[in-house]
Scaffold this active site. Structure first.
Site, PDB file in Angstrom:
ATOM      1  N   ASP A  52       2.972  -4.799   7.755  1.00 16.88           N
ATOM      2  CA  ASP A  52       2.586  -3.510   8.279  1.00 16.88           C
ATOM      3  C   ASP A  52       1.999  -2.527   6.778  1.00 16.88           C
ATOM      4  O   ASP A  52       2.577  -2.614   5.844  1.00 16.88           O
ATOM      5  CB  ASP A  52       3.592  -2.452   8.673  1.00 16.88           C
ATOM      6  CG  ASP A  52       3.097  -0.956   8.803  1.00 16.88           C
ATOM      7  OD1 ASP A  52       2.307  -0.956  10.001  1.00 16.88           O
ATOM      8  OD2 ASP A  52       3.240  -0.035   8.404  1.00 16.88           O
ATOM      9  N   TYR A  57      -2.630   4.037   3.053  1.00 13.32           N
ATOM     10  CA  TYR A  57      -1.722   3.429   1.877  1.00 13.32           C
ATOM     11  C   TYR A  57      -2.417   2.955   0.974  1.00 13.32           C
ATOM     12  O   TYR A  57      -1.953   2.614  -0.497  1.00 13.32           O
ATOM     13  CB  TYR A  57      -0.795   2.337   2.356  1.00 13.32           C
ATOM     14  CG  TYR A  57       0.047   2.693   3.770  1.00 13.32           C
ATOM     15  CD1 TYR A  57       0.321   3.841   4.100  1.00 13.32           C
ATOM     16  CD2 TYR A  57       0.875   1.478   4.239  1.00 13.32           C
ATOM     17  CE1 TYR A  57       1.014   4.321   5.049  1.00 13.32           C
ATOM     18  CE2 TYR A  57       1.545   1.953   5.230  1.00 13.32           C
ATOM     19  CZ  TYR A  57       1.697   3.270   5.721  1.00 13.32           C
ATOM     20  OH  TYR A  57       2.365   3.545   6.936  1.00 13.32           O
ATOM     21  N   LYS A  86      -3.781   0.817  10.070  1.00  9.11           N
ATOM     22  CA  LYS A  86      -3.882   2.028  10.929  1.00  9.11           C
ATOM     23  C   LYS A  86      -5.101   2.744  10.654  1.00  9.11           C
ATOM     24  O   LYS A  86      -5.608   2.600   9.304  1.00  9.11           O
ATOM     25  CB  LYS A  86      -2.663   2.672  10.791  1.00  9.11           C
ATOM     26  CG  LYS A  86      -1.438   2.041  10.601  1.00  9.11           C
ATOM     27  CD  LYS A  86      -0.278   3.202  10.187  1.00  9.11           C
ATOM     28  CE  LYS A  86       0.988   2.498  10.237  1.00  9.11           C
ATOM     29  NZ  LYS A  86       1.309   1.706   8.749  1.00  9.11           N
ATOM     30  N   HIS A 119      -2.989   6.544  13.137  1.00 14.23           N
ATOM     31  CA  HIS A 119      -1.750   6.619  12.229  1.00 14.23           C
ATOM     32  C   HIS A 119      -1.123   7.993  12.547  1.00 14.23           C
ATOM     33  O   HIS A 119      -0.043   7.978  12.461  1.00 14.23           O
ATOM     34  CB  HIS A 119      -2.556   6.690  10.777  1.00 14.23           C
ATOM     35  CG  HIS A 119      -1.587   6.500   9.641  1.00 14.23           C
ATOM     36  ND1 HIS A 119      -1.899   6.016   8.522  1.00 14.23           N
ATOM     37  CD2 HIS A 119      -0.197   7.028   9.504  1.00 14.23           C
ATOM     38  CE1 HIS A 119      -0.894   5.982   7.528  1.00 14.23           C
ATOM     39  NE2 HIS A 119       0.033   6.569   8.097  1.00 14.23           N
TER      40      HIS A 119
END
Ligand SMILES: NC(=O)c1ccc[n+]([C@@H]2O[C@H](COP(=O)([O-])OP(=O)(O)OC[C@H]3O[C@@H](n4cnc5c(N)ncnc54)[C@H](OP(=O)(O)O)[C@@H]3O)[C@@H](O)[C@H]2O)c1
Length: 313
Positions: A52, A57, A86, A119
């Site tokens: 993931d 990020y 996401k 997200h």
């Protein structure tokens, strides 16, 4: 019960016919790029088959590099791994969805992803600044786009065969229902914080009835206080079944029917976290019914501002 069994290989069918998601997943919300790359490689080598990541990020590039290294080794193929990324809050406007998705694919060095998530349900001011703030430090939201319009743009990506499934993240039951009822392609996965201090039974019940997979993040409580790994119910069960507290928490999550994500930069913990075995029913009951603490560690669901990502200085 320290004997290994097949719990770690549990897979949950997806409602859109695109296959199944392995229950035990590895997350890459790791601030350091070198550690992200090393941990992703170690997770795949330890046996994890869900990776993931997210545009937000800023780990997609390192995750892509690590996957290429592993695929190049020949033992694990692209199609063996369930890759999730996401769409960030600043890209909710429908015309921004495809470019954002394609940028993620390029960084990941992939032709498709297995699951693309919105997200959070919060739209932020569109643009390159991921954390847009006004002069007072308040988030600038974007009132010009509705979640359903963003969802329709994700449906278009499925139609084009660029992602196999789509889903929602950091969202509550009311909004999940709204999207589910209106969607042409139903959400396959709802990805939220969940662990024994935040079991989200109502959401899990709704997901089960509607064929949606609930994927729990912070399955070990994110090393936050109060520390789930030190909870007396968990540590007593760990001693009794000869497993670690982390293994008990991960087994509980799989056995109650969720998929999950856990993260570690530490090679031994990555191996430990894959080495889960089935808990006896009395232990499942003790965790589900005996733990009364209620703690949400991450407030992202209230504002769209990620709770676990360090602020840039
Ligand atoms: N959508 C969202 O808003 C959202 C939010 C949060 C997370 N996520 C996703 O979910 C993933 C997992 O979340 P999380 O990072 O909160 O997971 P977590 O597994 O609950 O917490 C990770 C922390 O636990 C420690 N840890 C891991 N295994 C351990 C073990 N066996 N014993 C003791 N400590 C252990 C890690 O330390 P070390 O690294 O030092 O080993 C790290 O500090 C993220 O990477 C991300 O992909 C999504």
């Amino acid at each position: 019960m320290a004997e290994s069994d097949h719990l770690r290989y549990t897979r949950i069918a997806l409602n859109n016919g695109s296959g199944a998601i392995p229950a035990l997943g590895f997350g890459t919300l790791i601030p350091d790029p070198i550690a992200t790359r090393t941990a992703t490689r170690a997770a795949l080598e330890a046996g994890f088959r869900v990776i993931d990541t997210a545009e937000r990020y800023r780990t997609e590039r390192e995750v892509g590099e690590a996957m290429q290294e592993v695929f190049g080794g020949g033992k694990i193929k692209r199609e063996d791994v369930f890759v999730i990324t996401k769409l960030w809050n600043t890209n909710h406007r429908p015309e921004r969805v495809k470019p954002a998705f394609e940028a993620s694919l390029r960084k990941l060095q992939l032709g498709y992803v297995d699951l693309y998530l919105i997200h959070t349900p919060f739209a932020f001011q569109p643009g390159d600044e991921q954390d847009p703030r006004d002069a007072n430090g308040n988030v600038i939201y974007d009132k010009g786009v509705k979640l359903l319009d963003t969802w329709k743009a994700l449906e278009g990506l499925v139609d084009e065969g660029r992602c196999k499934a789509i889903g929602l993240s950091d969202i509550g039951l009311v909004q999940v229902k709204e999207v589910f009822d209106a969607a042409r392609i139903k959400p396959a996965v709802v990805h939220v914080e969940s662990h024994p201090y935040l079991p989200q039974w109502d959401l899990l019940d709704y997901c089960r009835k509607n064929g949606v997979v609930l994927q729990a993040f912070a399955a070990l409580g994110h090393s936050s206080r109060p520390n789930l790994l030190e909870d007396p119910v968990i540590t007593a069960i760990a001693r009794r079944v000869n497993k670690t507290p982390a293994q008990v928490l991960l087994a509980w999550a799989i056995q109650r029917g969720t998929a999950l994500l856990t993260t570690s930069k530490t090679p031994n913990r990555i191996k430990e976290n894959f080495d889960v075995s089935t808990l006896p029913q009395d232990a499942m009951r003790e965790i589900s019914e005996g733990i009364k603490s209620q703690v949400r560690f991450n407030a992202v669901v209230e504002t769209g501002v990620p709770g676990f990502i360090p602020k840039e200085t």
